[in-house]
Design a protein around this motif. Sequence first.
Motif, short mmCIF file in Angstrom:
data_model
loop_
_atom_site.label_atom_id
_atom_site.label_comp_id
_atom_site.label_asym_id
_atom_site.label_seq_id
_atom_site.Cartn_x
_atom_site.Cartn_y
_atom_site.Cartn_z
N TYR B 47 1.11 -9.94 6.58
CA TYR B 47 0.67 -8.55 6.37
C TYR B 47 -0.70 -8.53 5.70
N SER D 101 10.54 17.79 16.14
CA SER D 101 9.69 17.17 15.12
C SER D 101 8.41 16.60 15.74
N GLY D 174 1.35 20.37 4.83
CA GLY D 174 2.20 19.38 4.16
C GLY D 174 1.36 18.51 3.26
N LYS D 175 2.05 17.61 2.57
CA LYS D 175 1.29 16.83 1.59
C LYS D 175 0.78 15.53 2.19
N GLN D 176 -0.23 14.99 1.56
CA GLN D 176 -0.82 13.73 1.99
C GLN D 176 -1.22 12.97 0.73
N ASP D 177 -0.89 11.68 0.70
CA ASP D 177 -1.16 10.90 -0.51
C ASP D 177 -2.63 10.49 -0.60
N ILE D 179 -4.51 7.35 -1.88
CA ILE D 179 -4.07 6.00 -2.21
C ILE D 179 -5.28 5.11 -2.46
N ARG D 182 -7.32 3.10 0.37
CA ARG D 182 -7.07 3.64 1.71
C ARG D 182 -7.70 5.01 1.86
N ASN D 184 -7.39 8.71 3.51
CA ASN D 184 -6.50 9.66 4.14
C ASN D 184 -7.24 10.98 4.32
N VAL E 258 -1.82 -1.59 -1.88
CA VAL E 258 -0.95 -0.71 -2.66
C VAL E 258 0.33 -0.39 -1.88
N LEU E 259 0.17 -0.21 -0.58
CA LEU E 259 1.35 0.17 0.21
C LEU E 259 2.31 -1.00 0.42
N LEU E 260 1.80 -2.23 0.22
CA LEU E 260 2.69 -3.38 0.33
C LEU E 260 3.88 -3.20 -0.62
N GLN E 262 5.18 -0.41 -1.60
CA GLN E 262 6.11 0.59 -1.09
C GLN E 262 6.93 0.02 0.06
N HIS E 263 6.28 -0.77 0.91
CA HIS E 263 7.03 -1.39 2.00
C HIS E 263 8.15 -2.28 1.44
N ALA E 323 4.25 10.46 3.67
CA ALA E 323 3.05 11.13 3.17
C ALA E 323 1.91 10.16 2.89
N THR E 324 2.12 8.88 3.21
CA THR E 324 1.08 7.91 2.86
C THR E 324 0.02 7.77 3.94
N GLY E 325 0.18 8.49 5.05
CA GLY E 325 -0.86 8.42 6.07
C GLY E 325 -0.77 7.20 6.95
N ARG E 328 0.48 7.44 13.38
CA ARG E 328 1.44 8.43 13.85
C ARG E 328 2.53 7.81 14.72
N VAL E 390 9.09 13.78 10.23
CA VAL E 390 7.82 13.58 9.53
C VAL E 390 7.18 14.88 9.09
N ASP E 393 9.11 16.51 6.38
CA ASP E 393 9.12 15.73 5.16
C ASP E 393 7.82 15.91 4.38
N THR E 394 6.70 16.14 5.09
CA THR E 394 5.46 16.31 4.34
C THR E 394 5.53 17.55 3.45
N HIS E 397 8.89 16.19 0.74
CA HIS E 397 8.80 14.90 0.06
C HIS E 397 8.30 15.10 -1.37
#
Lengths: 551, 200, 178, 331, 637
Positions: B47, D101, D174-177, D179, D182, D184, E258-260, E262-263, E323-325, E328, E390, E393-394, E397
């Motif tokens: 990764y 969805s 909706g929300k968006q982080d 980060i 990264r 966004n 950073v997302l590692l 969360q994964h 929500a982490t982008g 899609r 999705v 959830d946005t 969440h």
Amino acid sequence: MGPQLATAQPDPGFSRLDEITVENAGRLVPAWSFRTGTPGAHATAPLIAGDTLFVLTPFPHTLFALDLTRPGAAVKWRYMPPPDRTADGLTCCDAATGGLAASGDRLYLNTLDGHTISLDAAGGQVVWDARPAHPQTGETLAAAPLVAGNRIIIGSAGDDAGPRGWLAALDAATGRQDWKVFDTGPDAEVGIGEGFRPLYDPPQARDRGVSTWPPAAWQQGGGGLSGAPVADPALGLVFYQTGHPAPWNPDQRPGENRWTSGIFARDAASGAARWFDPINPHDLYAMGASGGLLPTPDGRLVHPDANGFLYVLDPATGKMLSATRFLPVNAARGIDLASAVPIREDRYVTVQDRTVRDICPAWPAGSNAQAAYSPATGLLYIPAATLCMDMAARSASYIAGTPFGGADVRVKPAPGGEEGALIAWDIAAGRAAWTVPERFPLRGGALATAGSVVFYGTLDGLLKAVDARTGRGLWQFQATAGIVGRPATFRAPDGHQYVAVLAGAGGLTGTASAKEIDVRDATAARGFANALRTLPPPQDRSGTLFVFRLP
Amino acid sequence: MRQRIAGDLRDLPLHGLGTASLTWWGTLAFMLLEGTGFALLIAIYLYLASLAPEWPLAAPPPDLLPGTLVTLILLASLVPNYLISRWAERQELGKVRIGMVVMSLLGVAPLIPRIFEFPALHISWDSNAYGSIAWTLLGLHTTHILTDLADTLVLGVLMFTRHGSSKRRLGDVQDNAMYWNFVVLTWLPIYACLYGVPRL
Amino acid sequence: MRARHLLLAACAFLVACQREQRDLRTDPPVAEALGQVAVMPGGIGGRPAAIDRALGHPYQTNAYQLNQGKRLWDWFNCSGCHAAGGGASGPALTDGSWRYGPDMVSIFVSIRDGRPNGMPAFRGKLTDEQILQLSGYVQAMGAETASTAAPSRNDTMQARASENRAPAAAAFPKQVSR
Amino acid sequence: MAATSRLASCLPALLCAGCGGWQSALQPGGEQAGHLKVLIQLFTIVCGIVWLLVMLVLAAGLWRRHSGTPTGAAAERRSARLVGAATAASVLVIIGLTLASYVATHGLAAAGADPLVIRVRGSQWWWEVTYMDPSPDRTFLTANEIHVPVGRPIRVELAASDVIHSFWAPNLAGKQDLIPGRDNALSFTVDQPGLYREQCAEFCGLQHAHMAMLIVAEPAASFDAWRDGQIAEPPAPNDAEQAAGRLVFTGKACAACHTVRGTPAAGTLGPDLTHVGSRRTIAAGMLPTTRGSLAAWIADPQTIKPGNNMPMVPLTADELNALAAYLASLK
Amino acid sequence: MSPDSLPPDIRDTDLAPDVLEPELERTWRTPRGLIGALSTVDHKIIGRRYLVTAFIFLAMGGVLAMLMRLQLARPENRVLPPDLYDQVFTMHGANMMFLFAVPVMEAVAVYLVPLMVGTRNVAFPRLNAFSYWMYLAGGFTLWTAFALDMGPDVGWFAYVPLSGPEYGSGKRADIWAQMITFTEVSAMAVAVEIVVTVLKQRAPGMSLDRIPLFVWSMLVTSFLIIMAMPAIMVASTSLILDRLVGTHFFNPAEGGDVLLWQHLFWFFGHPEVYIVFLPAVGMVSTIIATFTRRPTFGYLALVMALIATGILAFGLWVHHMFATGLPRLGESFFTASSMSIAIPAGVQIFCWLATLWLGRPVYRTPLLFVLAFFVTFVIGGLTGVMVASVPLDTQVHDTYFVVAHFHYVLIGGAVFPLLGAIYYWYPKIVGRMMSERLGRWVVGLLAIGFNLTFFPMHLLGLHGMTRRVYTYQVEMGWGGLNLFVSLSAVLLACGFALFFFDAIRSSWIGEPAGDDPWGGPTLEWSTTSPPPPYNFRHIPIVRSGQPLWDDTETLTVAAGLRVDRRELVVSSVAEALPEAREASPANSIWPLWAAIASTVMLISSIFSPWAVVWGAVPIAVALIGWFWPKGTPEDEA
């Protein structure tokens, strides 16, 4: 320091003396030496005027006048301007040490703490003492003054703290300010008027020094004098390179950030701008337009830029005739001659809070290691730093009198592992004639002579002589400290040709700073420390002048 | 509740070997646990490699020699390991004793080139993420070797005591051998990852 | 059994409560008292504020305060001159050699009042408490022994080993600064 | 303490009396939030029906035990068929909802042309906002309040300067982080002029609860006027008190962290205060901008918002007064 | 009969029941006194400890929840300062997930699985003891730290960079990460035991299709633990490495991500939900079967649903990251997979409905809990379908909608069945019945209190209330609902308090239970309540899925095991044919020493990486002591 046309020495990069030749250079021996007793980077070349050799030490300065007519060149006089120690905190990683010029029986001295002083060359008495720059705001005088007719042209440095850069002319006789123009801000302050004929800016656009910045950002925009100005008496022009915009973090200053990181041509008499070439607009890597400006005999202006490209310009109009890559470069694919702008490689464009790796070249590629042009060989000798860097732009907060930086940098060797090279550049052919690789980046200038010998010094303290046509090593001498200044050659009163060099490399980095640098910190000295981890410490922290002659 | 005896367990063997042994299954479950852990670490490695502009980050690919030596020693150790498992099955205590000594030595042997494997990465764990994951992979596998070596040593000593002749201990020897196979097998993808991916 | 647990807990408490406490607001009288250091003539050395001793030297031992100091380091451009402690326009601070001494008062005075060779005065730019936080952090980066309360690395380009594991003198060869 | 809570409690009165729903997913002010509301309603209705059905079956099952339980293979088989049918039905419902969805996702992703680009950087615990423009001298920085024109697509580019934050204006999208490391972005269009509230939705430390900003949606003309006003430098102090306040601002610690364009203060550690007087709130949506609240905030930021990064700078009462007057005048 | 008089290798076939039982008792018993208590390896004693400890943590976590509700009852409340509130909500989440939910399910399994599969102890009894001590140490670490004002304050998910070296100052996040290590070591140890016990120690004849559903659910759960827990171990270890020695796993500036985090976290965190929920599926199936007096409808479908849930659980961790982008395409995949897990859940619900429909329900407290479970869990499952989308959830969440959703799933879906299971098995564990009257009150209070507390949170979320806020402003208009929620929470707390009261009270004045008070079909009801140390006088032989219903009078058993030492039967995986007799380890103090040594090492390694090196020595000593044969009959076997 810096090529100074219209002064006592027409071109310090080339000497017509030819006693020392390719054949006999190998037999050079030390004639005498002089220890300055000052640590720090001795980046100014010894200046010879008549029978006197002048040595300027780094800040706090001492100016020695050595009498060449007396055996061992005894000190004739010395002058120590009272220092403002604040300035000490403003020099980091470039050879910014003030400078010295001579004209007639006068010496003109720029001190790092902002004084321009005129001295009587014979006895060292102060004629006048002006203070055009103020270290409290981050301004310093880093380069030698340029004597252009009856004017002394000086410019401020100190882009890292964000003061607006300016260029000013002082009256040579009195030291009174004649004119002063800025490098950012509205046209009226930049000296842009009727006579301004830029090739690469919109013709009718006004106040580009304001409109190419976010609101008010030009007020802390840096862009001082980089390197030394150059005069063309025939055109009546002064050319100079403007420094990088502040802060380092480019995301804080969207826009082209005029008039930083470019080359200005101004009327020497009035300071009015004539043309401007953007070299690194919206400078991503804090390079400025540094690297030196050299007029060539065929009426061209040559500029090996820190961005790794060598520019050939028409001094009358500023037209960019060619731009050729001479260093390992990956940050730009080339230069668009129509707009004068580098074609950037997206991958190496910095973004705030990202680490961009392996940007080539690194910012020190534009150090003040002056190139030398030899009319004899037609080659340009470029002492180069072949370095790359990792850079992470970060948000910088402007706090007056403190560094306005905003970047973490880690400098490292370019692919291949060598960090420096002496490049003999064939301007006409647009390629290197030969290259001598060096372990460390070259920080001192090159000197070419009519004897077809090129002299240059290295950070590990070697003074080297190579064949100007082939690059073959002829001779070398181990000095007691690293060499960051340009060697000089002169004919002494005894009629023989001598070669002189100041050894004394300052801190670790071969720069102005005499500060301790901890090389375990890869970002120390703006990352330069990382490239020089293996550089051995000097045998002697003091500077020493070494003078050589044939036996 | 009343009970009616309908089955006779008297003649069942005491301690099964192989799949009839609880320890065998326990070892298998732990191998599954640790294998998942290693798989995840390799996933992290890939990764991070997929995110990086170049890989390895700011370092040349690691030197092959020490790692390859470790691999060869580990692969070579599979032969005596197989033998010791078979001897244990046949309950040949004398041979098992010799085998345990050999396996102890072969457990120490890869640790020697392993010491040189860390510097051969040419990067420190705190230089960047590549260094971090490479050191972690190597470090964890080293822990793996060390724990099994400790197990082998203790079992080896046990073999020379009066407990050695027990069938149950011989079963432990078999399970230990199986675990060593696992130590060797997990190394192979790690080796491919650490030394192969930077050279792609 | 329970008595032993209580004893252990008490010991841990004495050690831990100091180093983990987060005082988000300092009362103005305390904040004012914190700046009352007695400085030796020459600006090197001196006596820390009495309140600092009374509080148990939180700016040297409290993890939160040290961490705040680390954040101030970058915010107030210390890194512009001293990089990550390795030095640039300013001298290195990680090498264990100190021009004005390694004690809190000297560091505090260096930051508050500036030093002649280019160190600007931060009086009026930072509050005394912030200067103390910064001083504690600077002291930790050049300390002779590693401290578990000192912060670890930042989420930025790796410059050097972090304060909590890299005492200036112990872990590395001495001849580093040139 | 009592004073601050009183101060905080008069905020609604000052802002807009009774504007509940200014941070609600159920009162959309724009196209995207409208789509989402429809989706929420659809899911709620479908799920509600499913729940009712299950409960009905359960209730019926419990009820009918009195009438004797059928047993035997036939009943088992019938039940198996029913369970199979119910499973198939739920598969269909799931597929339907998944498709709905998808459709909604695609509807949201279709961004309009020529969006207004706003760059938002989250910091602990405030929002830095940069209005982008092709002409750099028309880009400008502000904080904790954004104005948007009604009807024009808005593209918010999100970046974090320290930890993860999340940009959530439920009335708009909706929300968006945000980060670290990264990029966004979030697009939305506002249909209804008005005042909306945005709040950080990802836990970001001590003052996560107080990291909000106002979104002012207004007609294009008034938006343009606002923008021109923001680009201009603030008015000079027009009385002695404000002038004294300006001196305090540039001479004390304020200038080390904050910017007021046209003065030497150009710090970027805290919000840009060039036009702070024109913003509706201070302290990231916490207090209404009045001279009094400014003074209270400066006097004791750690009581109002414990743990935030603004230090308590010692000031005399006169200095504090003058400073508050000056800041309130920065319209 | 004295030990010396017993001839070696005496088999249970050789002794009459009245002699056999004391002899077995002597062989399997836990000695009295402190040493005996500390060195026991009896799965029932350990299981009981596990249960009591887990419920104590439930109570403590509940107190934290009430503190939060107190703070949130009014806008701009200042009962808890933000620093403390952050610790409280982190402690609540971490405590409930790691110290209550997972351990309590394991506790039930540790106690019941050997009884339900008809064996005498779990597969690795000493590992079992070790796992309990590690669990206790982990909980103790966390709560001690909290008491010392160094409780973790970064959320139970501990997202970097907030929990990383730069923003998580002090040792608070390390405490969290190391608590993870404790509880996961313990959970993984239990999972290994359960897997091996279920696969290899089933009573002769208990082939795969005769395994009780609760045992099936624990088998799947244990596999989930084995596959999922390494992810959180890897994550928490890398976090500690980042914080302690400066690695860069999560530092984007140096190639980390950073997302590692969360994964990794959600690769564990999502299966974690099913680790908590699947045992509840087993409990519900068991309770429904007993109280409808018929086998659960669709045994095979339920087992397949369990397995399918277990597999799907690994395919939807990204739905916590919508929500982490992320790209899609990936989001769409995870929408589909997240929604599809509703299908096996649906199958389970339908099968239970069919069972209720076909059976004759007897409304005792356990079944009432199951009915409460139906009402609430279906809501939780359906809101789960909502958050799986999705775009939807946005909006929800990280809001109170999600807080409501997962409390519906975890309390409605797992705690209600768990409490039902406690009411159901309490007589087996304690030997006394819990009060039926109080039980009905408990069900009522909990069901009403729970729904009143959590249903309004859906609305709060949709009206913009974000999670993990320590307060909110007056003008947000959330004050009324929050006050209502806080008051309802008191009702919920009363329900739990009444449950605890009933449980404690019944343990000494409850009505004696007898062996099989409910008429349950599975093997645990064939032995006494509470069961003897050896569980079964003889190992049962199983000939159907409901052995006690099919052979109502007599239990067929197998005999021939030794009496003078601990022996049990190892059987084959599929058919459960007896393969071997196996000695089961005797009591040992070494697991405790190993746990103490591990604790010392793990805690000190927060402060110095060298602690791993020197701390490994005592652990090695303890492990050698653990495995070295002591000359007991079991060792000599």
